[in-house]
Write an enzyme that holds these catalytic residues in place. Structure first.
Site, PDB file in Angstrom:
ATOM      1  N   MET A 110       0.912  -1.249   0.095  1.00 51.71           N
ATOM      2  CA  MET A 110      -0.042  -0.228   0.004  1.00 51.71           C
ATOM      3  C   MET A 110       0.878   1.395  -0.204  1.00 51.71           C
ATOM      4  SD  MET A 110      -3.471  -0.567   1.962  1.00 51.71           S
ATOM      5  CE  MET A 110      -2.968  -0.658   3.603  1.00 51.71           C
ATOM      6  N   HIS A 167       8.976   1.249   3.233  1.00 54.04           N
ATOM      7  CA  HIS A 167      10.128   1.152   4.262  1.00 54.04           C
ATOM      8  C   HIS A 167      11.100  -0.011   3.851  1.00 54.04           C
ATOM      9  CE1 HIS A 167       7.907  -1.836   6.222  1.00 54.04           C
ATOM     10  NE2 HIS A 167       6.873  -1.149   6.566  1.00 54.04           N
ATOM     11  N   HIS A 179       9.499  -3.426   3.207  1.00 56.27           N
ATOM     12  CA  HIS A 179       8.897  -3.709   2.034  1.00 56.27           C
ATOM     13  C   HIS A 179       9.932  -3.835   0.888  1.00 56.27           C
ATOM     14  CE1 HIS A 179       5.656  -0.737   3.621  1.00 56.27           C
ATOM     15  NE2 HIS A 179       5.009  -1.848   2.950  1.00 56.27           N
ATOM     16  N   GLY A 222       5.144 -10.152   3.694  1.00 51.25           N
ATOM     17  CA  GLY A 222       5.570 -10.124   4.766  1.00 51.25           C
ATOM     18  C   GLY A 222       5.129 -10.886   5.849  1.00 51.25           C
ATOM     19  N   ASP A 272       2.129  -9.594   8.929  1.00 51.75           N
ATOM     20  CA  ASP A 272       0.674  -9.819   8.587  1.00 51.75           C
ATOM     21  C   ASP A 272       0.370 -11.178   8.296  1.00 51.75           C
ATOM     22  OD1 ASP A 272      -0.377  -6.592   8.744  1.00 51.75           O
ATOM     23  OD2 ASP A 272       1.439  -6.661   6.914  1.00 51.75           O
ATOM     24  N   GLN A 287      -3.135 -12.413   7.519  1.00 55.96           N
ATOM     25  CA  GLN A 287      -3.296 -12.001   6.140  1.00 55.96           C
ATOM     26  C   GLN A 287      -2.608 -12.820   5.193  1.00 55.96           C
ATOM     27  OE1 GLN A 287      -3.013  -7.638   4.661  1.00 55.96           O
ATOM     28  NE2 GLN A 287      -1.103  -8.695   3.835  1.00 55.96           N
TER      29      GLN A 287
END
Length: 307
Positions: A40, A44, A47, A162, A165, A168
């Protein structure tokens, strides 16, 4: 798949599905493999580690930068979510990413679109149930929808997420299995700062004092995980961890829960009996932080082994 070691390719930025698919056709015609890193934005180091993993696993890496409205409730921080696409593009270019897909909301969700995706429910169960599913009931339907669209648009060989999460990640893996999507879903361990705090775009909201409190989160979670691994009753472990977080300065704690690693189902016996994960969500001021980690080295009575 073999990964090309050719010279760096300048970052492309595309904003429409038609442009994206055009680039994908060109790459496929060259026999190149593709990795997808959905984000999103407000990138950083966490990511960028996902992008680097994509570079290790494929010839080309597509990073999506899209603040997905379908996973936000009306009262949540959709409007305040940090957006810095120019900086994101610079970081991706420096890291070696090949393409940034940055669609508008209307491009991703055409007016009149009505399709929704549900990954489990109260009757069938599934990894979307409980935890974040209780506190953010709209979230996983929105995540499943946007990830399914991205996987369809890119047709990636691998997608990198990652582990911060974790729930998720389990939802995405379940959806991919259930829908026969031929993309390998890879989870990369959480990137943390020098104090162990999981990197997150929302950390930017923390004041200096709040940051010191936030850095207690992983410490308390690890202590709870060690107790769970030692066979202590999970209700006691979880309640004590909630109390410790509140004492450390967190304003509220949504949950601390030890669950089965993949299904995220509770342990019916009340103690760890197999591979497990401890997960939490807690708030400081206006910032909600999540974290999780494996429950390592638990011993199981009668099994004589460790996982």
């Amino acid at each position: 798949m073999s990964v090309s070691q050719a010279a760096p390719v300048p970052l492309q930025i595309v904003r429409t599905v038609a442009e994206l698919r055009g680039v994908m056709r060109g790459w496929r015609a060259q026999g190149l493999s593709v990795a997808l890193v959905p984000t999103m934005g407000a990138l950083h180091e966490g990511h960028l580690d996902l992008v680097r993993e994509g570079l290790r696993r494929a010839d080309r890496v597509v990073t999506s930068v899209f603040v997905n409205p379908t996973q936000f409730a009306a009262h949540e921080d959709l409007g305040a979510y940090p957006r810095q696409q120019e900086r994101d593009a610079e970081l991706l270019d420096q890291t070696g990413g090949h393409l940034m897909f940055a669609p508008t909301v209307d491009e991703m969700y055409a007016p009149g679109a009505v399709t929704r995706i549900t990954v489990g429910d109260a009757e069938t169960g599934g990894p979307s149930q409980g935890l974040e599913g209780d506190f953010r009931p709209q979230m996983f339907g929105g995540v499943a929808l946007v990830v399914a669209k991205l996987l369809n648009q890119v047709q990636a060989d691998v997608a990198v997420f990652g582990e911060k999460d974790w729930q998720q990640l389990m939802v995405v893996r379940r959806m991919v299995r259930d829908l026969d999507i031929p993309t390998e879903i890879f989870g990369l361990p959480t990137v943390r700062d020098d104090h162990g705090l999981a990197l997150s775009s929302r950390n930017a909201y923390l004041s200096a004092d709040e940051l010191q409190i936030a850095r207690r989160l992983n410490v308390i979670l690890r202590e709870a995980a060690d107790r769970a691994a030692a066979g202590q009753p999970l209700a006691t472990v979880e309640n004590d961890a909630v109390a410790a977080l509140l004492e450390a300065g967190f304003d509220t704690v949504d949950y601390v829960a030890v669950r089965q690693t993949d299904s995220l189902a509770a342990f019916s016996s009340g103690v760890v009996e197999g591979p497990a994960r401890i997960l939490t969500a807690a708030r400081i001021g206006r910032t909600r932080l999540i974290d999780n980690m494996a429950v390592q080295g638990a011993r199981f009575e009668g099994l004589g082994s460790r996982f």
